[in-house]
Scaffold this motif. Structure first.
Motif, PDB file in Angstrom:
ATOM      1  N   TYR A  27      18.805 -19.909 -13.321  1.00 48.79           N
ATOM      2  CA  TYR A  27      20.023 -19.942 -12.524  1.00 48.79           C
ATOM      3  C   TYR A  27      21.152 -20.658 -13.233  1.00 48.79           C
ATOM      4  O   TYR A  27      20.947 -21.345 -14.233  1.00 48.79           O
ATOM      5  CB  TYR A  27      19.769 -20.591 -11.156  1.00 48.79           C
ATOM      6  CG  TYR A  27      19.403 -22.065 -11.184  1.00 48.79           C
ATOM      7  CD1 TYR A  27      20.367 -23.057 -11.335  1.00 48.79           C
ATOM      8  CD2 TYR A  27      18.079 -22.483 -11.025  1.00 48.79           C
ATOM      9  CE1 TYR A  27      20.027 -24.400 -11.341  1.00 48.79           C
ATOM     10  CE2 TYR A  27      17.732 -23.813 -11.022  1.00 48.79           C
ATOM     11  CZ  TYR A  27      18.717 -24.781 -11.177  1.00 48.79           C
ATOM     12  OH  TYR A  27      18.381 -26.113 -11.179  1.00 48.79           O
ATOM     13  N   SER A  28      22.351 -20.462 -12.703  1.00 53.14           N
ATOM     14  CA  SER A  28      23.502 -21.272 -13.101  1.00 53.14           C
ATOM     15  C   SER A  28      24.107 -21.801 -11.806  1.00 53.14           C
ATOM     16  O   SER A  28      23.947 -21.199 -10.748  1.00 53.14           O
ATOM     17  CB  SER A  28      24.522 -20.448 -13.894  1.00 53.14           C
ATOM     18  OG  SER A  28      25.077 -19.432 -13.090  1.00 53.14           O
ATOM     19  N   ARG A  29      24.782 -22.931 -11.904  1.00 52.08           N
ATOM     20  CA  ARG A  29      25.346 -23.541 -10.694  1.00 52.08           C
ATOM     21  C   ARG A  29      26.830 -23.794 -10.903  1.00 52.08           C
ATOM     22  O   ARG A  29      27.244 -24.304 -11.936  1.00 52.08           O
ATOM     23  CB  ARG A  29      24.621 -24.844 -10.370  1.00 52.08           C
ATOM     24  CG  ARG A  29      25.149 -25.469  -9.093  1.00 52.08           C
ATOM     25  CD  ARG A  29      24.336 -26.630  -8.620  1.00 52.08           C
ATOM     26  NE  ARG A  29      25.001 -27.249  -7.474  1.00 52.08           N
ATOM     27  CZ  ARG A  29      24.531 -28.277  -6.819  1.00 52.08           C
ATOM     28  NH1 ARG A  29      23.388 -28.818  -7.166  1.00 52.08           N
ATOM     29  NH2 ARG A  29      25.196 -28.778  -5.809  1.00 52.08           N
ATOM     30  N   ASP A  30      27.611 -23.430  -9.887  1.00 55.15           N
ATOM     31  CA  ASP A  30      29.043 -23.676  -9.882  1.00 55.15           C
ATOM     32  C   ASP A  30      29.378 -24.269  -8.518  1.00 55.15           C
ATOM     33  O   ASP A  30      29.400 -23.545  -7.517  1.00 55.15           O
ATOM     34  CB  ASP A  30      29.801 -22.367 -10.132  1.00 55.15           C
ATOM     35  CG  ASP A  30      31.302 -22.578 -10.239  1.00 55.15           C
ATOM     36  OD1 ASP A  30      31.736 -23.701 -10.569  1.00 55.15           O
ATOM     37  OD2 ASP A  30      32.050 -21.614  -9.975  1.00 55.15           O
ATOM     38  N   ASP A  31      29.594 -25.568  -8.469  1.00 50.90           N
ATOM     39  CA  ASP A  31      29.827 -26.293  -7.217  1.00 50.90           C
ATOM     40  C   ASP A  31      28.662 -26.073  -6.255  1.00 50.90           C
ATOM     41  O   ASP A  31      27.545 -26.423  -6.578  1.00 50.90           O
ATOM     42  CB  ASP A  31      31.169 -25.906  -6.590  1.00 50.90           C
ATOM     43  CG  ASP A  31      32.356 -26.364  -7.437  1.00 50.90           C
ATOM     44  OD1 ASP A  31      32.269 -27.463  -8.014  1.00 50.90           O
ATOM     45  OD2 ASP A  31      33.344 -25.619  -7.514  1.00 50.90           O
ATOM     46  N   ASP A  32      28.932 -25.443  -5.104  1.00 48.49           N
ATOM     47  CA  ASP A  32      27.870 -25.281  -4.110  1.00 48.49           C
ATOM     48  C   ASP A  32      27.245 -23.885  -4.123  1.00 48.49           C
ATOM     49  O   ASP A  32      26.563 -23.500  -3.186  1.00 48.49           O
ATOM     50  CB  ASP A  32      28.384 -25.624  -2.707  1.00 48.49           C
ATOM     51  CG  ASP A  32      29.453 -24.656  -2.222  1.00 48.49           C
ATOM     52  OD1 ASP A  32      30.005 -23.902  -3.049  1.00 48.49           O
ATOM     53  OD2 ASP A  32      29.733 -24.653  -1.015  1.00 48.49           O
ATOM     54  N   VAL A  33      27.482 -23.125  -5.208  1.00 47.93           N
ATOM     55  CA  VAL A  33      26.904 -21.779  -5.330  1.00 47.93           C
ATOM     56  C   VAL A  33      25.976 -21.733  -6.548  1.00 47.93           C
ATOM     57  O   VAL A  33      26.370 -22.089  -7.661  1.00 47.93           O
ATOM     58  CB  VAL A  33      27.996 -20.693  -5.457  1.00 47.93           C
ATOM     59  CG1 VAL A  33      27.370 -19.320  -5.666  1.00 47.93           C
ATOM     60  CG2 VAL A  33      28.886 -20.685  -4.217  1.00 47.93           C
ATOM     61  N   VAL A  34      24.746 -21.286  -6.304  1.00 46.20           N
ATOM     62  CA  VAL A  34      23.752 -21.133  -7.370  1.00 46.20           C
ATOM     63  C   VAL A  34      23.569 -19.633  -7.607  1.00 46.20           C
ATOM     64  O   VAL A  34      23.254 -18.890  -6.684  1.00 46.20           O
ATOM     65  CB  VAL A  34      22.414 -21.796  -6.979  1.00 46.20           C
ATOM     66  CG1 VAL A  34      21.360 -21.559  -8.042  1.00 46.20           C
ATOM     67  CG2 VAL A  34      22.618 -23.293  -6.748  1.00 46.20           C
ATOM     68  N   THR A  35      23.798 -19.201  -8.842  1.00 49.47           N
ATOM     69  CA  THR A  35      23.635 -17.796  -9.200  1.00 49.47           C
ATOM     70  C   THR A  35      22.253 -17.603  -9.790  1.00 49.47           C
ATOM     71  O   THR A  35      21.921 -18.232 -10.805  1.00 49.47           O
ATOM     72  CB  THR A  35      24.712 -17.354 -10.209  1.00 49.47           C
ATOM     73  OG1 THR A  35      25.998 -17.581  -9.623  1.00 49.47           O
ATOM     74  CG2 THR A  35      24.568 -15.882 -10.559  1.00 49.47           C
ATOM     75  N   PHE A  36      21.442 -16.775  -9.140  1.00 51.82           N
ATOM     76  CA  PHE A  36      20.116 -16.456  -9.660  1.00 51.82           C
ATOM     77  C   PHE A  36      20.277 -15.336 -10.674  1.00 51.82           C
ATOM     78  O   PHE A  36      20.709 -14.233 -10.339  1.00 51.82           O
ATOM     79  CB  PHE A  36      19.171 -16.046  -8.538  1.00 51.82           C
ATOM     80  CG  PHE A  36      18.631 -17.205  -7.733  1.00 51.82           C
ATOM     81  CD1 PHE A  36      18.864 -18.515  -8.094  1.00 51.82           C
ATOM     82  CD2 PHE A  36      17.866 -16.965  -6.606  1.00 51.82           C
ATOM     83  CE1 PHE A  36      18.348 -19.573  -7.356  1.00 51.82           C
ATOM     84  CE2 PHE A  36      17.345 -18.022  -5.858  1.00 51.82           C
ATOM     85  CZ  PHE A  36      17.593 -19.326  -6.241  1.00 51.82           C
ATOM     86  N   LEU A  37      19.915 -15.628 -11.911  1.00 53.06           N
ATOM     87  CA  LEU A  37      20.164 -14.732 -13.031  1.00 53.06           C
ATOM     88  C   LEU A  37      18.968 -13.872 -13.421  1.00 53.06           C
ATOM     89  O   LEU A  37      19.138 -12.719 -13.802  1.00 53.06           O
ATOM     90  CB  LEU A  37      20.597 -15.557 -14.254  1.00 53.06           C
ATOM     91  CG  LEU A  37      21.818 -16.439 -14.050  1.00 53.06           C
ATOM     92  CD1 LEU A  37      21.960 -17.416 -15.201  1.00 53.06           C
ATOM     93  CD2 LEU A  37      23.064 -15.584 -13.887  1.00 53.06           C
TER      94      LEU A  37
END
Length: 97
Positions: A33-43
């Motif tokens: 995953y990557s995280r940007d503030d309060d959103v986690v992107t499952f890659l």
């Protein structure tokens, strides 16, 4: 965070930006995953060959989503497996960013 699925455990490994499912002392698979503030992107979801067919992918994703919920985070699913999982599990739709 640890969640149990039969003999497997799921844990967050923020240093490597991934959730890991561990069976015994072996990592059976990962959710990158990557995280940007309060959103986690499952890659990317990957279950290693010797652990395929044991339901670990579903256990990994559901435990990771439960962890995001407990932390007040949201998910952006880019991984095909997670997109498919969310379609089959509407109880997690509130987490989608």
């Amino acid at each position: 965070m640890t969640a149990s699925s039969d003999s497997a455990q799921v844990r967050d490994n923020p240093e490597q930006s991934r959730y890991e499912i561990v069976s015994g002392h072996q990592i059976a698979g990962i959710e990158q995953y990557s995280r940007d503030d309060d959103v986690v992107t499952f890659l990317h979801t990957e279950i290693y060959p010797q652990f395929e067919g044991l339901g670990y992918a579903s256990a990994l994703v559901s435990a990771a989503l439960d962890d995001l919920r407990s932390k007040g985070l949201r998910v952006r699913p880019e991984c095909r497996y997670v997109v498919s999982f969310l379609t089959k599990h509407p109880e997690y739709q509130d987490l989608v960013a």
